[in-house]
Scaffold this motif. Structure first.
Motif, PDB file in Angstrom:
ATOM      1  N   CYS A 109      -2.356  17.736  -3.926  1.00 24.69           N
ATOM      2  CA  CYS A 109      -3.147  18.767  -4.244  1.00 24.69           C
ATOM      3  C   CYS A 109      -4.369  18.891  -3.251  1.00 24.69           C
ATOM      4  N   VAL A 110      -4.267  17.658  -2.379  1.00 27.18           N
ATOM      5  CA  VAL A 110      -5.375  17.755  -1.225  1.00 27.18           C
ATOM      6  C   VAL A 110      -4.935  18.942  -0.065  1.00 27.18           C
ATOM      7  N   GLY A 111      -3.638  19.031  -0.171  1.00 26.56           N
ATOM      8  CA  GLY A 111      -3.419  20.209   0.493  1.00 26.56           C
ATOM      9  C   GLY A 111      -3.385  19.971   2.129  1.00 26.56           C
ATOM     10  N   GLN A 112      -4.124  20.917   2.736  1.00 27.34           N
ATOM     11  CA  GLN A 112      -4.275  20.776   4.286  1.00 27.34           C
ATOM     12  C   GLN A 112      -4.515  19.880   5.044  1.00 27.34           C
ATOM     13  N   ASP A 113      -5.253  18.789   4.286  1.00 25.73           N
ATOM     14  CA  ASP A 113      -5.829  17.441   4.857  1.00 25.73           C
ATOM     15  C   ASP A 113      -4.629  16.592   5.321  1.00 25.73           C
ATOM     16  N   GLY A 114      -3.541  16.795   4.862  1.00 25.83           N
ATOM     17  CA  GLY A 114      -2.310  16.166   5.055  1.00 25.83           C
ATOM     18  C   GLY A 114      -2.224  14.720   4.366  1.00 25.83           C
ATOM     19  N   ALA A 115      -0.973  14.239   5.314  1.00 21.04           N
ATOM     20  CA  ALA A 115      -0.506  12.853   4.571  1.00 21.04           C
ATOM     21  C   ALA A 115      -1.652  11.697   4.718  1.00 21.04           C
ATOM     22  N   THR A 116      -2.604  11.740   5.845  1.00 24.26           N
ATOM     23  CA  THR A 116      -3.540  10.428   5.806  1.00 24.26           C
ATOM     24  C   THR A 116      -4.449  10.896   4.821  1.00 24.26           C
ATOM     25  N   HIS A 117      -4.589  11.894   4.235  1.00 28.30           N
ATOM     26  CA  HIS A 117      -5.613  11.819   2.946  1.00 28.30           C
ATOM     27  C   HIS A 117      -4.963  11.877   1.668  1.00 28.30           C
ATOM     28  N   GLN A 118      -3.867  12.139   1.524  1.00 29.89           N
ATOM     29  CA  GLN A 118      -3.025  12.372   0.074  1.00 29.89           C
ATOM     30  C   GLN A 118      -2.654  11.006  -0.304  1.00 29.89           C
ATOM     31  N   ALA A 119      -3.353  10.603  -1.270  1.00 31.19           N
ATOM     32  CA  ALA A 119      -3.229   9.260  -1.976  1.00 31.19           C
ATOM     33  C   ALA A 119      -2.358   9.593  -2.895  1.00 31.19           C
ATOM     34  N   LEU A 120      -1.050   9.121  -2.678  1.00 32.53           N
ATOM     35  CA  LEU A 120      -0.002   9.100  -3.362  1.00 32.53           C
ATOM     36  C   LEU A 120       0.363   7.713  -4.250  1.00 32.53           C
ATOM     37  N   GLU A 121      -0.285   6.834  -4.024  1.00 32.72           N
ATOM     38  CA  GLU A 121       0.179   5.394  -4.420  1.00 32.72           C
ATOM     39  C   GLU A 121      -1.069   4.756  -5.261  1.00 32.72           C
ATOM     40  N   ASP A 122      -2.195   5.590  -5.323  1.00 26.61           N
ATOM     41  CA  ASP A 122      -3.370   4.680  -5.997  1.00 26.61           C
ATOM     42  C   ASP A 122      -3.287   4.301  -7.315  1.00 26.61           C
ATOM     43  N   ILE A 123      -2.322   5.265  -8.176  1.00 24.99           N
ATOM     44  CA  ILE A 123      -2.378   4.686  -9.626  1.00 24.99           C
ATOM     45  C   ILE A 123      -1.675   3.666  -9.513  1.00 24.99           C
ATOM     46  N   ALA A 124      -0.588   3.553  -8.704  1.00 22.11           N
ATOM     47  CA  ALA A 124       0.329   2.158  -8.696  1.00 22.11           C
ATOM     48  C   ALA A 124      -0.615   1.061  -8.265  1.00 22.11           C
ATOM     49  N   ILE A 125      -1.307   0.944  -7.299  1.00 21.38           N
ATOM     50  CA  ILE A 125      -1.945  -0.181  -7.007  1.00 21.38           C
ATOM     51  C   ILE A 125      -3.324  -0.384  -7.999  1.00 21.38           C
ATOM     52  N   MET A 126      -3.732   0.528  -8.409  1.00 25.79           N
ATOM     53  CA  MET A 126      -4.977   0.323  -9.381  1.00 25.79           C
ATOM     54  C   MET A 126      -4.523  -0.209 -10.680  1.00 25.79           C
ATOM     55  N   ARG A 127      -3.370   0.304 -11.189  1.00 28.09           N
ATOM     56  CA  ARG A 127      -2.925  -0.512 -12.563  1.00 28.09           C
ATOM     57  C   ARG A 127      -2.332  -1.625 -12.407  1.00 28.09           C
ATOM     58  N   MET A 128      -2.185  -2.261 -11.320  1.00 28.07           N
ATOM     59  CA  MET A 128      -1.736  -3.556 -11.152  1.00 28.07           C
ATOM     60  C   MET A 128      -2.844  -4.408 -11.133  1.00 28.07           C
ATOM     61  N   LEU A 129      -4.120  -4.108 -10.939  1.00 31.95           N
ATOM     62  CA  LEU A 129      -5.112  -5.158 -11.184  1.00 31.95           C
ATOM     63  C   LEU A 129      -5.637  -5.441 -12.388  1.00 31.95           C
ATOM     64  N   PRO A 130      -5.709  -6.797 -12.648  1.00 30.96           N
ATOM     65  CA  PRO A 130      -6.172  -7.245 -14.029  1.00 30.96           C
ATOM     66  C   PRO A 130      -7.764  -6.727 -14.141  1.00 30.96           C
ATOM     67  N   ASN A 131      -7.831  -6.634 -15.211  1.00 34.55           N
ATOM     68  CA  ASN A 131      -9.377  -5.963 -15.847  1.00 34.55           C
ATOM     69  C   ASN A 131      -9.531  -4.626 -15.984  1.00 34.55           C
ATOM     70  N   PHE A 132      -9.015  -4.004 -14.816  1.00 38.35           N
ATOM     71  CA  PHE A 132      -9.223  -2.542 -14.624  1.00 38.35           C
ATOM     72  C   PHE A 132      -8.542  -1.432 -15.689  1.00 38.35           C
ATOM     73  N   LYS A 133      -9.364  -0.390 -15.945  1.00 38.77           N
ATOM     74  CA  LYS A 133      -8.919   0.477 -16.852  1.00 38.77           C
ATOM     75  C   LYS A 133      -8.923   1.614 -15.799  1.00 38.77           C
ATOM     76  N   VAL A 134      -7.537   2.435 -16.041  1.00 37.70           N
ATOM     77  CA  VAL A 134      -7.092   3.366 -15.129  1.00 37.70           C
ATOM     78  C   VAL A 134      -6.933   4.659 -15.795  1.00 37.70           C
ATOM     79  N   PHE A 135      -7.901   5.800 -15.409  1.00 38.12           N
ATOM     80  CA  PHE A 135      -7.660   7.168 -16.143  1.00 38.12           C
ATOM     81  C   PHE A 135      -7.243   8.265 -15.071  1.00 38.12           C
ATOM     82  N   VAL A 136      -6.630   9.428 -15.691  1.00 41.22           N
ATOM     83  CA  VAL A 136      -6.358  10.603 -14.696  1.00 41.22           C
ATOM     84  C   VAL A 136      -6.823  11.712 -15.628  1.00 41.22           C
TER      85      VAL A 136
END
Length: 315
Positions: A109-136
């Motif tokens: 949904c970032v749109g025109q900013d393109g692939a370098t700005h479109q985080a498509l992996e962040d839920i995956a990496i953040m939910r792997m971290l112990p102690n973190f709560k992750v919300f969307v």
């Protein structure tokens, strides 16, 4: 009605700044882009502009938390989750420090900013971290309630937001909690578990499926970690077919989390709607969602496949 994540984020931060005098906000030269300049005007001694130096910003937030402050780091998702991941892991998650990360501009949904700005992996990496709560968050009302929930939790937390505008899902104040999920529609034939910007298409898909005689439940899984295992297992048992939907890679995000749970504790057919192992590109949100299959029509197609698969198992 569509309303702005950024406008409500300022409101949520201002309200919590009143309730938590030790709350401070950090940004990486993005206060204007995130509509946070009014926070600076209200609390000039509680906003820290760190320049375009996100790794330093997260390390600074960790140091602040160690002194008893509650740092809230706000910035584009790519630059407050993926770019400074080492600092988040080593300096915040490992010592379990009370740092809140609010990530805007997530997914296609970032749109025109393109692939370098479109985080498509962040839920995956953040939910792997112990102690973190992750919300969307799915809309502005939910954003306010999740920010409140994050502030009540003494520990690191991550909130993922869209770029700007989101259709209203909730029309009254709601309460969000770690491990929470909401049943937006009940159903008996298939469960659609969605998060963030894909909650609206999930509801649209369910209503269209109803016209075909298919009863679809819709769950807003706003807490990815911890996840509401009990509710998901209940609906796996009730409908025996699940579709997940998210503006994220299919691997590792909501779909991955649901597949891990269901595959272990109550195996049923699962189909995932998301980005399929590729980077994004430049275009409007509408163009990209259509090209990458983040649509109500794709959710409907996957729901039919899941229902057909469960019938084959029964037969």
């Amino acid at each position: 009605m569509k309303r702005s994540f950024r406008a409500v984020l300022l409101e949520a931060l201002n309200r919590n700044a009143e309730n938590y005098p030790n709350l401070v906000v950090l940004n990486a030269d993005s206060a204007r882009a995130l509509s946070l300049t009014k926070f600076t005007a209200t609390y000039p001694d509680r906003m820290y502009g760190m320049g375009i130096s996100e790794a330093d910003m997260l390390s600074t937030a960790a140091g602040m938390a160690a002194t008893g402050l509650i740092p809230v780091v706000v910035g584009f998702s790519m630059f407050v989750s993926e770019k400074p991941f080492e600092q988040i892991r080593q300096s915040i998650a490992y010592p379990n420090l009370n740092v809140k990360i609010i990530a805007t501009h997530s997914g296609l949904c970032v749109g025109q900013d393109g692939a370098t700005h479109q985080a498509l992996e962040d839920i995956a990496i953040m939910r792997m971290l112990p102690n973190f709560k992750v919300f969307v968050s799915a809309d502005v009302t939910e954003t306010k309630s999740i920010v409140d929930a994050m502030m009540k939790y003494d520990g690191p937390a991550y909130l993922r937001l869209g770029r700007d505008m989101a259709e209203d899902i909730y029309f009254e104040d709601k309460v969000s909690i770690p491990g929470g999920a909401d049943v937006l529609l009940d159903g008996k034939d298939v469960t659609i578990a969605a998060c963030g910007m894909m909650v609206e298409p999930a509801l649209k898909a369910a209503r269209a499926l109803e016209e075909e005689g298919i009863s679809a439940a819709v769950l807003n899984v706003y807490s990815i970690k911890p996840m509401n295992d009990k509710l998901l297992l209940e609906y796996a048992s009730k409908t025996s077919a699940i579709v997940t939907a998210e503006d994220h890679m299919k691997a590792g995000g909501l779909g991955g989390a649901v597949a891990e749970l269901i595959g272990q504790d109550h195996p049923v057919p699962i189909r995932r709607v998301g980005v399929n192992d590729r980077f994004g590109e430049s275009g409007s949100q509408e163009e990209l969602y259509l090209k990458y299959g983040l649509t109500a029509e794709r959710i409907m197609e996957e729901a039919r496949i899941a229902i057909s698969a469960k019938r084959q198992i029964v037969s």
